[in-house]
Design an enzyme around this catalytic site. Structure first.
Site, PDB file in Angstrom:
ATOM      1  CG  HIS A   1      -2.017  -0.967   1.178  1.00 45.79           C
ATOM      2  ND1 HIS A   1      -3.263  -0.709   0.649  1.00 45.79           N
ATOM      3  CD2 HIS A   1      -2.052  -2.250   1.592  1.00 45.79           C
ATOM      4  CE1 HIS A   1      -4.012  -1.791   0.762  1.00 45.79           C
ATOM      5  NE2 HIS A   1      -3.303  -2.740   1.327  1.00 45.79           N
TER       6      HIS A   1
ATOM      7  CE  LYS B   1      -6.410  13.899  -0.011  1.00 51.79           C
ATOM      8  NZ  LYS B   1      -6.674  12.671  -0.735  1.00 51.79           N
ATOM      9  NE  ARG B   2      -4.028  10.298   9.974  1.00 56.94           N
ATOM     10  CZ  ARG B   2      -3.556   9.393  10.818  1.00 56.94           C
ATOM     11  NH1 ARG B   2      -4.112   8.193  10.887  1.00 56.94           N
ATOM     12  NH2 ARG B   2      -2.555   9.664  11.632  1.00 56.94           N
TER      13      ARG B   2
ATOM     14  CE  LYS C   1      -2.408  10.852   2.925  1.00 58.70           C
ATOM     15  NZ  LYS C   1      -3.143   9.953   2.016  1.00 58.70           N
TER      16      LYS C   1
ATOM     17  CB  THR D   1     -10.136   5.015  -1.371  1.00 60.20           C
ATOM     18  OG1 THR D   1      -9.605   5.314  -0.075  1.00 60.20           O
ATOM     19  CG2 THR D   1      -9.524   3.728  -1.874  1.00 60.20           C
TER      20      THR D   1
ATOM     21  CE  LYS E   1     -14.049   5.993   0.444  1.00 57.39           C
ATOM     22  NZ  LYS E   1     -13.176   6.068   1.619  1.00 57.39           N
TER      23      LYS E   1
HETATM   24  C1  NBG Z   1      -2.608   3.759   1.894  1.00 58.57           C
HETATM   25  C2  NBG Z   1      -2.206   4.637   0.732  1.00 58.57           C
HETATM   26  C3  NBG Z   1      -3.406   5.110  -0.052  1.00 58.57           C
HETATM   27  C4  NBG Z   1      -4.265   3.915  -0.435  1.00 58.57           C
HETATM   28  C5  NBG Z   1      -4.603   3.103   0.789  1.00 58.57           C
HETATM   29  C6  NBG Z   1      -5.396   1.862   0.462  1.00 58.57           C
HETATM   30  C7  NBG Z   1      -1.189   3.013   3.753  1.00 58.57           C
HETATM   31  C8  NBG Z   1       0.083   2.365   4.152  1.00 58.57           C
HETATM   32  N1  NBG Z   1      -1.410   3.184   2.457  1.00 58.57           N
HETATM   33  O1  NBG Z   1      -2.991   5.785  -1.197  1.00 58.57           O
HETATM   34  O2  NBG Z   1      -1.474   5.728   1.220  1.00 58.57           O
HETATM   35  O3  NBG Z   1      -5.444   4.339  -1.060  1.00 58.57           O
HETATM   36  O4  NBG Z   1      -3.426   2.682   1.435  1.00 58.57           O
HETATM   37  O5  NBG Z   1      -4.736   1.095  -0.477  1.00 58.57           O
HETATM   38  O6  NBG Z   1      -1.984   3.342   4.589  1.00 58.57           O
END
Ligand code: NBG
Length: 928
Positions: free
Chosen positions: A444, A641-642, A647, A752, A756
């Site tokens: 991920h 988002k976080r 980002k 993601t 949405k």
């Molecule tokens: C996160 C990514 C996102 C991705 C999500 C689900 C982690 C390690 N990775 O870009 O930063 O959409 O995973 O795949 O949390």
């Protein structure tokens, strides 16, 4: 994908097969090979047409009684016969029965009187009554799986960010309207009841939410699947903003209990930590054993996971830690109460809190304990289920496939190896072969700091036997490497599971790649980087191991639940049928029909009305949570988002400053002409991530200045939405006009929320990164505001930076920095060092390099928004072309390309009582 493409893809497969059969060897030119590869790629994204869904209950009366499936069991015991009869029908679905079940739970389960029922109790009574229905389907599904023994899929994830469950369950059970109606008679609004549910926030961000979307789709697509994770007591912290800063409060989400969970006290496994290994003789054979140390119990806490418009109902099994023995009575009797209770406490710490780190690893022993704790319990559970079948071990991978959601559950594969070798005396090579065929790994992130590594010393102490086995795996793997790469020690060193650093580290990702049969990234671009950069050496070795499955999100939660007005509209234009919720591709046909029938204008107008309702909901939310008035006629620009440097919330904040300064300079007349906007931010920063926390502070300080400046606030506002979580996402996302997906190219694996947002009718301003690229491919590049450097350009610039190149700042950006340096928003000294670092060459994430392109893209957004009709048309077109981003498609791809698993659909309820000794096949099924 069009039909002709599907046929083409199928043909290409046929011809491939015939080539193989005839054993002919063709020398293909490179070009042809490329083409064939493309076609193969194409095929990957083709999924077989699903059976058209429809309501399970279409055409049946409200009071219709439905019977449960019968199995060929010989029921001779007369007492059981009686029980059997009493349990052979499903709970009735009519209004009065629903009402009775709610009040019964309120009085008899919750022990409340008629005179003191508040919304909370009403929620709990309602949830328990819904759970009763879930349990019927759940029991039937589990029974059916047992009898049919299909291949099963296990999704191991250290996070499941579920969000509220009541509405989801009602929607999937097709009971939402009936419950709404039933509660109305009590003078209670269902929507208010939803609000009483605490968010089970057992995850940090995208990774955990993805796991939640995937278990929804697995059930919807009738796959026999289990989610395995940890039943944390404290989820991700609650964020409050005090003096512009993030403060973290513990999230004890169980204050109202958890009506959904079933505690299975009889389902418990021992999990060992620490101790030592030694050789022993068992039946004359030398075996390795792991002894001593500490034991804790893992007890299953199950949540039923219903599919949409199906009777299949799967299990999310979260493990909670308990002490393995009751406390020490001797000590207790000696009056040492505290000491006696200590080990008890220690055990329960393991599953107490979710680690709040996102993308960066906190190297704590407790985290490794958590990882082993849930992996070990899950593997024991899977092994037990397999052993009931009494098959040889070599059949294990035929019946089981395990997906590792990132590296956190990697130790599960070592645990399976340990059980096979140490407990069942399977030879290493056979055992490893079983592991390899069973496990798959999803990566991920490519951010190096987020790749898990554990010091050999911690491992040795905590999991000594696993360390031995990891060395063994690495030994055989290194032998293979040496044969292949001879003396290329650099390469061999990079491939090794053990990093020869001080102290030595275990590279969990390498272990995953070595011991899994498939490794996938989560968007095309990311899977490409996984193959060509992150695991290049591995990909050279095993090119076929690597694949892509682009992420997806469930339209049940992320369209229907979060934006009911839009969902109703789409159903209306789909001839009154909501089947699109299980087959999102259908919306493309809906769009075509609307266009053909010349109803586009009407459709757009209705969408506009719906969007306005969503914006009003967010307006109310902002009033309540930020005590701020915003105007729903402004353009809503949202970034949630976080908070992370890659980002680039900071770049967006710089743009807010730029906008503020520009408006400030304008004449009142010119101000009237601009596109009015509100910029929203939301997201949590990891508590230990100072820069991210400073960015939150800066945003809040800028917001404070902008919103209180009467020259500006009639045209522009900035809002920080505190405590971003699943339930607030459901209010925030549908209200957007434009959404920000502005990561440095090559850093966001997928993302993601972008999906949405577009599914609910907003346009993306974003970089060529993650899923943005595939979204643009699906909806058309004229439906996205692209900007910024591409991955290759980023690489090039980074090299230049490393060689001492200074970033271009330019006057318009410099003014923004100056505003910060001059304390225009209050004392923002905490940002000075960081900004100086950027200016002097350390702009690793290219916030400055991309700023001007970003500004230009924002100008385009403003201009485009002025043409309201064309804007909304784009939104509507985009919504209808998002079929690919349904998590149903993603799961289908995993099922076909990775898991090799077929659905097992549970028989639908019968409308006739068919007696006991009938096979399931003889039943008259609903809907067939
Ligand atoms: C996160 C990514 C996102 C991705 C999500 C689900 C982690 C390690 N990775 O870009 O930063 O959409 O995973 O795949 O949390």
């Amino acid at each position: 994908m069009s039909e002709s493409q599907v046929i083409k893809a199928e043909e290409s497969e046929k011809s491939e097969n015939s080539e193989n059969e005839e054993g002919q060897i063709f020398e293909k030119k490179e070009e042809e090979e490329e083409k064939a590869k493309d076609e193969k790629e194409e095929k990957k994204y083709t999924r077989p047409a699903l059976k058209r869904r429809k309501s399970l209950y279409e055409g049946y009366e409200e009071k219709q009684e439905f019977f449960r499936p019968e199995y060929q069991f010989n029921v001779k015991d007369p007492i059981k016969e009686k029980m059997w009869e009493l349990m052979d029908a499903y709970l009735p679905r009519d209004k009065l029965s629903i009402q009775k079940s709610i009040v019964t739970h309120i009085e008899y389960t919750l022990a409340r009187t008629r005179f003191e029922i508040d919304n909370n109790y009403m929620f709990q009574g309602t949830a328990l009554s819904v759970r009763d229905r879930l349990l019927e389907q759940w029991n039937d599904t589990q029974m059916y799986i047992r009898i049919n023994n299909p291949k099963k899929v296990y999704y191991l994830s250290i996070e499941f960010l579920l969000g509220r469950l009541l509405q989801n369950a009602l929607v999937n059970l097709e009971l939402e309207d009936r419950y709404r109606d039933a509660l109305m008679d009590f003078g209670v609004k269902l929507e208010e009841i939803y609000e009483s549910e605490n968010d089970p926030a057992l995850g940090n961000g995208g990774l955990g939410r993805l796991a939640a979307c995937y278990i929804d789709s697995l059930a919807t697509l009738n796959y026999p699947a289990w989610g395995y994770g940890i039943r944390y007591e404290y989820g991700i912290f609650k964020q409050v903003i005090e003096n512009f800063e993030q403060k973290e409060l513990p999230d004890y989400w169980l204050t109202k209990g958890n009506p959904w969970e079933i505690i299975k006290l009889d389902l418990q496994y021992k999990v060992r930590f620490y101790g030592y290994c030694k050789d022993e003789f068992r039946n004359g054979k030398k075996v390795r054993v792991w002894r001593g140390g500490q034991e804790v119990l893992a007890i299953a806490h199950d949540t039923a996971v219903p599919g949409f418009q199906t009777f299949n109902c799967n299990t999310l099994r979260l493990w909670k830690a308990y002490p393995s023995e009751e406390f020490n009575f001797d000590e207790f009797n000696r009056g040492q109460h505290q000491g006696a209770l200590e080990s008890k406490d220690q055990a329960s710490y393991i599953s107490a809190v979710l680690y709040p780190n996102d993308s960066t690893l906190s190297g704590k022993e407790l985290r490794l304990k958590q990882e082993y704790f849930f992996s070990c319990a899950s593997i024991q559970n899977i092994v037990n289920r397999f052993r009931r079948m009494q098959l040889p071990w070599s059949d294990f991978p035929k019946y089981n496939t395990v997906q590792l959601n990132d590296t956190h559950p990697t130790i599960a594969l070592v645990e399976l190896l340990r059980i096979l070798i140490d407990e069942y005396e399977v030879e290493y090579k056979d055992a490893f072969d079983i592991v390899l065929k069973t496990f798959n790994y999803t990566n991920h992130t490519v951010l190096p700091e987020a790749l898990e590594k554990w010091g050999v010393d911690i491992f040795e102490r905590l999991l000594p036997r696993h360390l031995e086995l990891i060395y063994l795996i690495n030994f055989y793997f290194m032998e293979e490497c040496k044969k292949k790469f001879h003396e290329d020690w650099d390469k061999i060193g990079r491939l090794s599971i053990i990093e020869e650093s001080f102290p030595k580290q275990i590279r969990m990702a390498n272990l995953c790649v070595v011991a899994s049969s498939h490794v996938n990234g989560v968007a095309k671009i990311h899977s490409g980087l996984v193959k060509t950069m992150l695991f290049k050496d591995f990909a050279d070795m095993w090119p076929n191991k690597f694949t892509n499955v682009t992420n997806g999100v469930t339209p049940r939660r992320w369209v229907h639940c979060e934006f009911p007005e839009l969902s109703a509209l789409l159903t209306e234009y789909n001839g009154g049928k909501n089947e699109w919720l299980a087959e999102l591709d259908l919306l493309e046909e809906v769009l075509d029909n609307v266009k053909k029938q010349g109803k586009m204008d009407e459709f757009i107008d209705k969408f506009k009305d719906a969007k306005l309702k969503a914006k009003l909901r967010l307006k109310e939310f902002v009033k309540k949570n930020c005590n701020l008035d915003i105007d729903e006629t402004f353009m809503f620009d949202i970034m949630v988002k976080r908070i992370h440097e890659y980002k680039r919330q900071f770049m967006n904040c710089l743009y807010c400053i730029r906008r503020y300064l520009d408006i400030k300079k304008m004449s009142p007349g010119d101000r009237e002409k601009i596109n009015k906007r509100v910029t929203f931010f939301g997201g949590k920063a990891a508590p230990g991530y100072a820069l991210a926390k400073n960015v939150i502070k800066l945003i809040n300080m800028v917001a404070n200045t902008v919103n209180n400046d009467n020259d500006v606030n009639k045209y522009y506002k900035v809002v920080f939405l505190p405590d971003y979580k699943v339930s607030s996402a459901q209010i925030i996302i549908p209200a957007a006009d434009i959404n920000e997906q502005i990561s440095t190219a090559g850093t966001e694996a997928s993302g993601t929320s972008c999906m949405k947002f577009v599914m609910t009718g907003s346009l993306i301003i974003g970089t060529r990164d993650g899923a943005n690229i595939e979204i643009a491919d699906s909806i058309g590049e004229d439906h996205i505001f692209y900007f910024g450097k591409t991955v290759n350009e980023v690489e090039k610039i980074r090299k230049e930076i490393a060689n001492g190149k200074r970033g271009y700042v330019g006057s318009r950006l410099q003014e923004c920095f100056d505003a910060i340096f001059n304390n225009r928003f209050g004392n923002t000294k905490f940002m000075h060092d960081y900004i100086n670092g950027l200016i002097n060459g350390g702009d690793f994430y290219l916030a400055c390099h991309d700023f001007y392109a970003y500004m230009e893209a924002q100008e385009k957004v403003d201009k485009a928004y002025q043409d309201s009709k064309s804007w909304y048309q784009k939104c509507v077109e985009a919504i209808c072309k998002m079929g690919f981003f349904s998590s149903d498609r993603a799961i289908q791809t995993y099922a076909n390309d990775i898991w090799n698993i077929t659905p097992l659909e549970v028989p639908k309820p019968s409308i006739t009582k068919s007696g006991h000794l009938v096979s399931t096949g003889d039943l008259k099924h609903l809907g067939d």
